[in-house]
Design a protein around this motif. Structure first.
Motif, PDB file in Angstrom:
ATOM      1  N   GLY A 105       0.832  -1.197   0.000  1.00  0.00           N
ATOM      2  CA  GLY A 105       0.000   0.000   0.000  1.00  0.00           C
ATOM      3  C   GLY A 105       0.865   1.244   0.000  1.00  0.00           C
ATOM      4  N   PHE A 106       0.212   2.375   0.013  1.00  0.00           N
ATOM      5  CA  PHE A 106       0.909   3.662  -0.065  1.00  0.00           C
ATOM      6  C   PHE A 106       1.847   3.844   1.125  1.00  0.00           C
ATOM      7  CE2 PHE A 106       1.104   8.206   0.982  1.00  0.00           C
ATOM      8  CZ  PHE A 106       1.646   8.686  -0.200  1.00  0.00           C
ATOM      9  N   GLY A 107       3.079   4.273   0.813  1.00  0.00           N
ATOM     10  CA  GLY A 107       4.042   4.577   1.859  1.00  0.00           C
ATOM     11  C   GLY A 107       4.553   3.351   2.586  1.00  0.00           C
ATOM     12  N   GLY A 108       4.416   2.169   2.001  1.00  0.00           N
ATOM     13  CA  GLY A 108       4.916   0.960   2.646  1.00  0.00           C
ATOM     14  C   GLY A 108       4.019   0.430   3.744  1.00  0.00           C
ATOM     15  N   ILE A 109       2.794   0.950   3.857  1.00  0.00           N
ATOM     16  CA  ILE A 109       1.869   0.526   4.915  1.00  0.00           C
ATOM     17  C   ILE A 109       0.760  -0.335   4.311  1.00  0.00           C
ATOM     18  CG2 ILE A 109       0.190   1.315   6.631  1.00  0.00           C
ATOM     19  CD1 ILE A 109       1.840   3.841   6.944  1.00  0.00           C
ATOM     20  N   ARG A 110       0.474  -1.439   4.941  1.00  0.00           N
ATOM     21  CA  ARG A 110      -0.628  -2.306   4.504  1.00  0.00           C
ATOM     22  C   ARG A 110      -1.947  -1.714   5.012  1.00  0.00           C
ATOM     23  NH1 ARG A 110       3.211  -5.350   6.849  1.00  0.00           N
ATOM     24  NH2 ARG A 110       4.441  -6.737   5.521  1.00  0.00           N
ATOM     25  N   TRP A 111      -2.570  -0.924   4.200  1.00  0.00           N
ATOM     26  CA  TRP A 111      -3.792  -0.235   4.644  1.00  0.00           C
ATOM     27  C   TRP A 111      -4.939  -1.205   4.896  1.00  0.00           C
ATOM     28  CZ3 TRP A 111      -3.383   4.469   6.391  1.00  0.00           C
ATOM     29  CH2 TRP A 111      -2.321   5.267   5.960  1.00  0.00           C
ATOM     30  N   TRP A 112      -4.941  -2.329   4.175  1.00  0.00           N
ATOM     31  CA  TRP A 112      -6.019  -3.283   4.391  1.00  0.00           C
ATOM     32  C   TRP A 112      -5.960  -3.863   5.813  1.00  0.00           C
ATOM     33  CZ3 TRP A 112      -4.894  -8.341   5.625  1.00  0.00           C
ATOM     34  CH2 TRP A 112      -3.596  -8.781   5.351  1.00  0.00           C
ATOM     35  N   VAL A 113      -4.741  -3.976   6.345  1.00  0.00           N
ATOM     36  CA  VAL A 113      -4.594  -4.452   7.722  1.00  0.00           C
ATOM     37  C   VAL A 113      -5.188  -3.423   8.691  1.00  0.00           C
ATOM     38  CG1 VAL A 113      -2.952  -5.044   9.542  1.00  0.00           C
ATOM     39  CG2 VAL A 113      -2.579  -5.867   7.213  1.00  0.00           C
ATOM     40  N   LEU A 114      -4.876  -2.143   8.454  1.00  0.00           N
ATOM     41  CA  LEU A 114      -5.416  -1.088   9.309  1.00  0.00           C
ATOM     42  C   LEU A 114      -6.937  -1.061   9.245  1.00  0.00           C
ATOM     43  CD1 LEU A 114      -2.949   1.873   8.636  1.00  0.00           C
ATOM     44  CD2 LEU A 114      -2.974   0.292  10.561  1.00  0.00           C
ATOM     45  N   LEU A 115      -7.488  -1.268   8.053  1.00  0.00           N
ATOM     46  CA  LEU A 115      -8.947  -1.254   7.904  1.00  0.00           C
ATOM     47  C   LEU A 115      -9.590  -2.419   8.665  1.00  0.00           C
ATOM     48  CD1 LEU A 115      -9.313  -0.282   4.137  1.00  0.00           C
ATOM     49  CD2 LEU A 115      -9.936   1.104   6.139  1.00  0.00           C
ATOM     50  N   LEU A 116      -8.949  -3.582   8.609  1.00  0.00           N
ATOM     51  CA  LEU A 116      -9.476  -4.733   9.347  1.00  0.00           C
ATOM     52  C   LEU A 116      -9.482  -4.471  10.851  1.00  0.00           C
ATOM     53  CD1 LEU A 116      -7.919  -7.817   7.498  1.00  0.00           C
ATOM     54  CD2 LEU A 116     -10.334  -7.151   7.571  1.00  0.00           C
ATOM     55  N   PHE A 117      -8.377  -3.940  11.351  1.00  0.00           N
ATOM     56  CA  PHE A 117      -8.294  -3.633  12.782  1.00  0.00           C
ATOM     57  C   PHE A 117      -9.252  -2.515  13.165  1.00  0.00           C
ATOM     58  CE2 PHE A 117      -4.399  -6.137  12.904  1.00  0.00           C
ATOM     59  CZ  PHE A 117      -4.417  -6.644  14.204  1.00  0.00           C
ATOM     60  N   ALA A 118      -9.405  -1.541  12.271  1.00  0.00           N
ATOM     61  CA  ALA A 118     -10.333  -0.452  12.556  1.00  0.00           C
ATOM     62  C   ALA A 118     -11.758  -0.982  12.661  1.00  0.00           C
ATOM     63  CB  ALA A 118     -10.246   0.616  11.468  1.00  0.00           C
ATOM     64  N   GLY A 119     -12.081  -1.932  11.787  1.00  0.00           N
ATOM     65  CA  GLY A 119     -13.411  -2.539  11.851  1.00  0.00           C
ATOM     66  C   GLY A 119     -13.628  -3.287  13.157  1.00  0.00           C
ATOM     67  N   TYR A 120     -12.596  -4.032  13.581  1.00  0.00           N
ATOM     68  CA  TYR A 120     -12.707  -4.761  14.842  1.00  0.00           C
ATOM     69  C   TYR A 120     -12.810  -3.801  16.021  1.00  0.00           C
ATOM     70  CZ  TYR A 120     -11.545  -7.499  18.942  1.00  0.00           C
ATOM     71  OH  TYR A 120     -11.577  -8.047  20.193  1.00  0.00           O
ATOM     72  N   ALA A 121     -12.005  -2.741  16.001  1.00  0.00           N
ATOM     73  CA  ALA A 121     -12.041  -1.758  17.090  1.00  0.00           C
ATOM     74  C   ALA A 121     -13.413  -1.091  17.160  1.00  0.00           C
ATOM     75  CB  ALA A 121     -10.949  -0.709  16.889  1.00  0.00           C
ATOM     76  N   ALA A 122     -13.990  -0.782  16.009  1.00  0.00           N
ATOM     77  CA  ALA A 122     -15.318  -0.162  15.987  1.00  0.00           C
ATOM     78  C   ALA A 122     -16.366  -1.117  16.562  1.00  0.00           C
ATOM     79  CB  ALA A 122     -15.685   0.235  14.563  1.00  0.00           C
ATOM     80  N   TYR A 123     -16.262  -2.396  16.178  1.00  0.00           N
ATOM     81  CA  TYR A 123     -17.198  -3.397  16.717  1.00  0.00           C
ATOM     82  C   TYR A 123     -17.046  -3.513  18.222  1.00  0.00           C
ATOM     83  CZ  TYR A 123     -18.883  -7.991  18.107  1.00  0.00           C
ATOM     84  OH  TYR A 123     -19.508  -9.011  18.781  1.00  0.00           O
ATOM     85  N   TYR A 124     -15.795  -3.580  18.689  1.00  0.00           N
ATOM     86  CA  TYR A 124     -15.528  -3.689  20.130  1.00  0.00           C
ATOM     87  C   TYR A 124     -16.077  -2.479  20.869  1.00  0.00           C
ATOM     88  CZ  TYR A 124     -12.786  -3.942  24.455  1.00  0.00           C
ATOM     89  OH  TYR A 124     -12.398  -3.973  25.773  1.00  0.00           O
ATOM     90  N   TRP A 125     -15.866  -1.299  20.315  1.00  0.00           N
ATOM     91  CA  TRP A 125     -16.312  -0.050  20.953  1.00  0.00           C
ATOM     92  C   TRP A 125     -17.829  -0.006  21.029  1.00  0.00           C
ATOM     93  CZ3 TRP A 125     -19.042   4.423  19.676  1.00  0.00           C
ATOM     94  CH2 TRP A 125     -18.829   5.529  20.514  1.00  0.00           C
ATOM     95  N   ILE A 126     -18.493  -0.311  19.931  1.00  0.00           N
ATOM     96  CA  ILE A 126     -19.962  -0.231  19.885  1.00  0.00           C
ATOM     97  C   ILE A 126     -20.601  -1.293  20.781  1.00  0.00           C
ATOM     98  CG2 ILE A 126     -21.985  -0.530  18.406  1.00  0.00           C
ATOM     99  CD1 ILE A 126     -20.292   0.718  16.125  1.00  0.00           C
ATOM    100  N   SER A 127     -20.064  -2.512  20.759  1.00  0.00           N
ATOM    101  CA  SER A 127     -20.673  -3.612  21.507  1.00  0.00           C
ATOM    102  C   SER A 127     -20.483  -3.475  23.011  1.00  0.00           C
ATOM    103  CB  SER A 127     -20.112  -4.956  21.034  1.00  0.00           C
ATOM    104  OG  SER A 127     -18.716  -5.023  21.269  1.00  0.00           O
ATOM    105  N   ASN A 128     -19.527  -2.647  23.430  1.00  0.00           N
ATOM    106  CA  ASN A 128     -19.280  -2.460  24.862  1.00  0.00           C
ATOM    107  C   ASN A 128     -19.696  -1.073  25.345  1.00  0.00           C
ATOM    108  OD1 ASN A 128     -17.786  -4.981  25.864  1.00  0.00           O
ATOM    109  ND2 ASN A 128     -16.649  -4.468  24.004  1.00  0.00           N
ATOM    110  N   ARG A 129     -20.450  -0.374  24.525  1.00  0.00           N
ATOM    111  CA  ARG A 129     -20.873   0.991  24.838  1.00  0.00           C
ATOM    112  C   ARG A 129     -22.184   0.970  25.613  1.00  0.00           C
ATOM    113  NH1 ARG A 129     -23.560   5.264  21.900  1.00  0.00           N
ATOM    114  NH2 ARG A 129     -22.569   7.288  22.245  1.00  0.00           N
TER     115      ARG A 129
END
Length: 299
Positions: free
Chosen positions: A19-43
């Motif tokens: 990905g751009f700048g040597g960063i695997r953006w798809w990995v960040l998107l996967l983790f962001a999705g999990y973090a969002a799920y974790y945040w919403i489900s424990n809110r």
């Protein structure tokens, strides 16, 4: 041809698939999705503040209490409490008893302001307080109700009213489950660190991201908890027949005791004394109402 541990191939020293700048953006998107799920489900909504909070559902009040009791036992292996017969120790214990007695009424009143029901986790607490010999101008209350007050706080507090305001503040941290909230925040931060590491971020990029998180989220979140504890602690002290107006000179003395060495507010876990005093002054009419309503001797 070089093969990296993530299965990406590169020729001539050029890596592909990152990905751009040597960063695997798809990995960040996967983790962001999990973090969002974790945040919403424990809110959820805190009944005592009316504000949204995120507490991992796997962390129960009983779990917090067990951790608090463990920390208390460890503390007592290194700190020796002052004798219960000491006049200052007796005064601190009497203050705590008055504050604890008013918790149910104050919690019910605060929850009613938001049309919610108070959880009353304090019913399982094993309340205790010890005065510890130290120059620290500090006190704390662990989940489960174990509390310590350092002797260094006594000359700054100067009177029972101010001491009750500090102790009410610390008790409130336990009642609002701020410890569980911080543990949940730490898990979210760990998810972010894992995302950064697995996405290919280098050390400088990771440090930049964590700095943004710290100043943009972690520190403001900690200051918000302090402000919440200030408010409920003030109401608790007022309901227990202490004079909430002593909060203002107390924080003026706290500021003087720090010698003006407190860090700028944006880089601190606590509001600066000026902000604190301003907030407390705004809360004073409400505190006086609580005193008139719940303090029998004021009627």
């Amino acid at each position: 041809m070089a093969i990296d541990p993530y299965g990406n191939q590169a020729q001539g020293g050029q890596r592909r698939g990152f990905g751009f700048g040597g960063i695997r953006w798809w990995v960040l998107l996967l983790f962001a999705g999990y973090a969002a799920y974790y945040w919403i489900s424990n809110r959820s909504t805190d009944p005592l503040t009316g504000e949204a909070v995120v507490i991992d559902k796997n962390i129960s009040p009983e779990d917090e209490k067990a951790l608090g009791l463990q920390a208390w036992e460890e503390l007592l292996t290194t700190e020796k409490p002052i004798s219960p017969s000491d006049p200052n120790a007796q005064a601190v214990r009497a203050i705590m008893q008055r504050l604890v007695a008013k918790i149910p009424q104050v919690e019910d009143a605060l929850a009613a302001e938001h049309n919610l029901t108070a959880p009353h986790i304090e019913k399982t607490f094993e309340w205790d307080v010890n005065l510890l010999q130290s120059d620290q101008v500090n006190a704390f209350c662990l989940p489960g109700g174990k509390m310590a007050v350092y002797t260094g706080l006594i000359p700054v507090a100067q009177n029972d009213n101010a001491m009750a305001i500090v102790m009410g503040h610390e008790i409130t941290h336990a009642l609002l489950r701020h410890g569980a909230q911080r543990m949940t925040e730490q898990k979210l931060a760990q998810i972010g660190q894992m995302a950064g590491a697995m996405s290919g971020m280098d050390q400088s990029q990771m440090q930049a991201v964590m700095a943004v998180y710290g100043y943009g989220r972690a520190l403001p979140y900690a200051r918000k908890q302090e402000t919440q504890a200030d408010e409920m602690g003030l109401m608790l002290a007022a309901a227990a027949c202490f004079d909430p107006r002593e909060a203002i000179p107390l924080w003026e003395r706290m500021d003087a005791a720090s010698g003006g060495e407190a860090p700028p507010e944006f880089s601190s876990t606590h509001p600066n004394p000026g902000t604190r005093i301003q907030n407390l002054q705004a809360l004073m009419p409400k505190a006086m109402e609580y005193r008139a309503k719940f303090c029998e001797s004021a009627k």
